[in-house]
Design an enzyme around this catalytic site. Structure first.
Site, PDB file in Angstrom:
ATOM      1  N   SER A   1      36.752  43.712  43.657  1.00 56.31           N
ATOM      2  CA  SER A   1      35.499  44.235  44.193  1.00 56.31           C
ATOM      3  C   SER A   1      34.264  43.661  43.508  1.00 56.31           C
ATOM      4  CB  SER A   1      35.465  45.760  44.106  1.00 56.31           C
ATOM      5  OG  SER A   1      35.322  46.187  42.773  1.00 56.31           O
TER       6      SER A   1
ATOM      7  N   LYS B   1      31.472  49.239  39.170  1.00 50.83           N
ATOM      8  CA  LYS B   1      30.566  48.894  40.275  1.00 50.83           C
ATOM      9  C   LYS B   1      29.123  48.886  39.772  1.00 50.83           C
ATOM     10  CE  LYS B   1      33.705  49.201  43.644  1.00 50.83           C
ATOM     11  NZ  LYS B   1      34.885  49.059  42.824  1.00 50.83           N
TER      12      LYS B   1
END
Length: 179
Positions: free
Chosen positions: A97, A135
């Site tokens: 990601s 993230k």
């Protein structure tokens, strides 16, 4: 910024005997980890051995595009300033990601333990006290938190602010051969 007394050491490790502390201090002195300065109350100092910096030689620059002139350099890069420090930890990355930030599956990320982060920082976020993810964080005015991947094939994850706890902030990465 100053050395503890033997009484403070005893209190700090939860013992009453300053004699035991005195023996431990002198054992550390005999092993070369500390030196004891006579005639002073706060007389314990680290030796150069314990203050050793871990570094690698920075021998110059290398082009990743057009070649550049090879000029020798004789500096050291102190890795302790980058990797080792208070409140630091390492996590192994699982997934893709964050590939847009060059954080790949199998890399090791070095993070600083923190509970607060500013918008745009890469964070270790704990969701519902169960699942952790790496993230970019974006807090908005509607009491929402977006956890944004840097992989264009993935969508941001949006949560109510109370569901997300910041565990740390990304500092850098290690990519080891074969990982």
């Amino acid at each position: 910024g100053y050395a503890p007394t033997e009484a403070e050491i005893a209190m700090g490790i939860g013992i009453k005997s300053r004699g035991v502390v005195h023996r431990y201090v002198h054992a550390l002195k005999d092993a070369g980890y500390i030196c004891v300065k006579p005639g002073k109350r706060r007389n314990i100092a680290l030796t150069e051995v314990t203050q050793k910096e871990y570094g690698l030689p920075l021998i110059g620059k290398i082009a990743a595009g057009r070649p550049i002139e090879a000029i020798a350099n004789h500096e050291m890069v102190d890795l302790t300033n980058y990797l080792i420090g208070p409140n630091r930890f390492v996590l192994k990355v699982c997934g893709d990601s964050m590939i847009g930030d060059n954080i790949m599956d199998g890399d090791y990320v070095v993070c600083e333990s923190r509970v607060m982060a500013t918008n745009g920082e890469i964070v270790v976020a704990l969701i519902d006290n169960q699942e952790a993810t790496l993230k970019r964080i974006q807090k908005d005015k509607n009491n929402k938190v977006s956890l944004i991947p840097s992989n264009p094939c993935m969508q941001p994850m949006i949560y109510d602010v109370e569901r997300v706890n910041i565990q740390g902030v990304y500092l850098g990465l290690l990519r080891l051969p074969g990982s």
